[in-house]
Design a protein around this motif. Structure first.
Motif, PDB file in Angstrom:
ATOM      1  N   SER A 139     -65.474 -16.957 -44.955  1.00 28.03           N
ATOM      2  CA  SER A 139     -65.242 -16.331 -43.652  1.00 28.03           C
ATOM      3  C   SER A 139     -63.762 -16.019 -43.474  1.00 28.03           C
ATOM      4  O   SER A 139     -62.905 -16.821 -43.830  1.00 28.03           O
ATOM      5  CB  SER A 139     -65.689 -17.255 -42.517  1.00 28.03           C
ATOM      6  N   ALA A 140     -63.510 -14.857 -42.903  1.00 28.56           N
ATOM      7  CA  ALA A 140     -62.127 -14.501 -42.581  1.00 28.56           C
ATOM      8  C   ALA A 140     -61.702 -15.263 -41.333  1.00 28.56           C
ATOM      9  O   ALA A 140     -62.532 -15.589 -40.480  1.00 28.56           O
ATOM     10  CB  ALA A 140     -62.017 -13.000 -42.341  1.00 28.56           C
ATOM     11  N   THR A 141     -60.423 -15.553 -41.235  1.00 29.91           N
ATOM     12  CA  THR A 141     -59.934 -16.238 -40.043  1.00 29.91           C
ATOM     13  C   THR A 141     -59.936 -15.276 -38.860  1.00 29.91           C
ATOM     14  O   THR A 141     -59.684 -14.084 -39.009  1.00 29.91           O
ATOM     15  CB  THR A 141     -58.504 -16.772 -40.250  1.00 29.91           C
ATOM     16  N   SER A 142     -60.233 -15.801 -37.708  1.00 29.77           N
ATOM     17  CA  SER A 142     -60.244 -14.982 -36.494  1.00 29.77           C
ATOM     18  C   SER A 142     -58.819 -14.728 -36.033  1.00 29.77           C
ATOM     19  O   SER A 142     -58.017 -15.658 -35.967  1.00 29.77           O
ATOM     20  CB  SER A 142     -61.018 -15.683 -35.381  1.00 29.77           C
ATOM     21  N   ALA A 197     -62.409  -0.841 -35.860  1.00 32.00           N
ATOM     22  CA  ALA A 197     -61.898  -2.124 -35.371  1.00 32.00           C
ATOM     23  C   ALA A 197     -62.762  -2.699 -34.250  1.00 32.00           C
ATOM     24  O   ALA A 197     -62.332  -3.596 -33.534  1.00 32.00           O
ATOM     25  CB  ALA A 197     -60.457  -1.960 -34.890  1.00 32.00           C
ATOM     26  N   PHE A 198     -64.006  -2.217 -34.135  1.00 33.64           N
ATOM     27  CA  PHE A 198     -64.904  -2.739 -33.107  1.00 33.64           C
ATOM     28  C   PHE A 198     -65.091  -4.248 -33.245  1.00 33.64           C
ATOM     29  O   PHE A 198     -65.320  -4.954 -32.264  1.00 33.64           O
ATOM     30  CB  PHE A 198     -66.265  -2.032 -33.152  1.00 33.64           C
ATOM     31  N   TRP A 199     -64.974  -4.759 -34.473  1.00 32.79           N
ATOM     32  CA  TRP A 199     -65.139  -6.194 -34.714  1.00 32.79           C
ATOM     33  C   TRP A 199     -64.087  -7.000 -33.959  1.00 32.79           C
ATOM     34  O   TRP A 199     -64.332  -8.151 -33.581  1.00 32.79           O
ATOM     35  CB  TRP A 199     -65.094  -6.514 -36.212  1.00 32.79           C
ATOM     36  N   ARG A 200     -62.915  -6.398 -33.708  1.00 33.17           N
ATOM     37  CA  ARG A 200     -61.877  -7.113 -32.953  1.00 33.17           C
ATOM     38  C   ARG A 200     -62.307  -7.325 -31.510  1.00 33.17           C
ATOM     39  O   ARG A 200     -62.002  -8.348 -30.899  1.00 33.17           O
ATOM     40  CB  ARG A 200     -60.554  -6.352 -33.013  1.00 33.17           C
ATOM     41  N   ILE A 201     -63.026  -6.344 -30.952  1.00 31.72           N
ATOM     42  CA  ILE A 201     -63.563  -6.502 -29.601  1.00 31.72           C
ATOM     43  C   ILE A 201     -64.644  -7.580 -29.611  1.00 31.72           C
ATOM     44  O   ILE A 201     -64.698  -8.411 -28.701  1.00 31.72           O
ATOM     45  CB  ILE A 201     -64.107  -5.163 -29.070  1.00 31.72           C
ATOM     46  N   CYS A 202     -65.474  -7.593 -30.652  1.00 34.28           N
ATOM     47  CA  CYS A 202     -66.489  -8.648 -30.784  1.00 34.28           C
ATOM     48  C   CYS A 202     -65.825 -10.021 -30.855  1.00 34.28           C
ATOM     49  O   CYS A 202     -66.251 -10.959 -30.167  1.00 34.28           O
ATOM     50  CB  CYS A 202     -67.341  -8.420 -32.027  1.00 34.28           C
ATOM     51  N   GLU A 203     -64.797 -10.150 -31.681  1.00 30.60           N
ATOM     52  CA  GLU A 203     -64.084 -11.427 -31.814  1.00 30.60           C
ATOM     53  C   GLU A 203     -63.485 -11.862 -30.473  1.00 30.60           C
ATOM     54  O   GLU A 203     -63.550 -13.035 -30.110  1.00 30.60           O
ATOM     55  CB  GLU A 203     -62.954 -11.310 -32.845  1.00 30.60           C
ATOM     56  N   GLN A 204     -62.908 -10.921 -29.748  1.00 30.83           N
ATOM     57  CA  GLN A 204     -62.286 -11.237 -28.458  1.00 30.83           C
ATOM     58  C   GLN A 204     -63.324 -11.761 -27.465  1.00 30.83           C
ATOM     59  O   GLN A 204     -63.007 -12.549 -26.586  1.00 30.83           O
ATOM     60  CB  GLN A 204     -61.588  -9.993 -27.884  1.00 30.83           C
ATOM     61  N   ALA A 264     -68.505 -12.736 -29.884  1.00 30.84           N
ATOM     62  CA  ALA A 264     -69.812 -12.187 -30.242  1.00 30.84           C
ATOM     63  C   ALA A 264     -69.855 -11.952 -31.749  1.00 30.84           C
ATOM     64  O   ALA A 264     -68.950 -11.340 -32.308  1.00 30.84           O
ATOM     65  CB  ALA A 264     -70.052 -10.882 -29.497  1.00 30.84           C
ATOM     66  N   MET A 265     -70.910 -12.412 -32.394  1.00 26.78           N
ATOM     67  CA  MET A 265     -71.049 -12.201 -33.825  1.00 26.78           C
ATOM     68  C   MET A 265     -71.513 -10.781 -34.129  1.00 26.78           C
ATOM     69  O   MET A 265     -71.140 -10.197 -35.129  1.00 26.78           O
ATOM     70  CB  MET A 265     -72.027 -13.202 -34.419  1.00 26.78           C
TER      71      MET A 265
END
Length: 90
Positions: free
Chosen positions: A29-32, A62-69, A72-73
């Motif tokens: 897993s990548a670090t958040s 970069a939608f995953w950054r919004i998920c991380e914020q 949300a997986m």
């Protein structure tokens, strides 16, 4: 294996044997990222995270950054939210 811009491009990969005896490559897993909060977006019906990522982060991928914020997986987890947190653009 990963695009150089991916957060997984520098993550260690290793090989393991699965239950069927096949050797498979596994990615840790990548670090958040610890992104600061830029603000909140009131989500309207039909809005997509990749469009919001392009609007706020200048990068639709970069939608995953919004998920991380938003902890949300999956992007689909945010579709029913009234508002979503937006990270600061790097």
């Amino acid at each position: 294996m990963f695009d150089p811009a991916s957060r997984y491009s520098q993550v260690v990969q290793y090989q393991v044997m699965d239950s069927r005896g096949r050797t498979v490559t596994v990615v840790a897993s990548a670090t958040s990222p610890n992104a600061a909060l830029a603000g909140y977006h009131v989500l309207r019906q039909g809005q997509r995270l990749d469009h919001l990522a392009y609007k706020y982060l200048d990068d639709g991928t970069a939608f995953w950054r919004i998920c991380e914020q938003n902890d949300a997986m999956f992007a689909e987890q945010l579709t029913e939210q009234a508002e979503i947190a937006i990270p600061v653009d790097d």
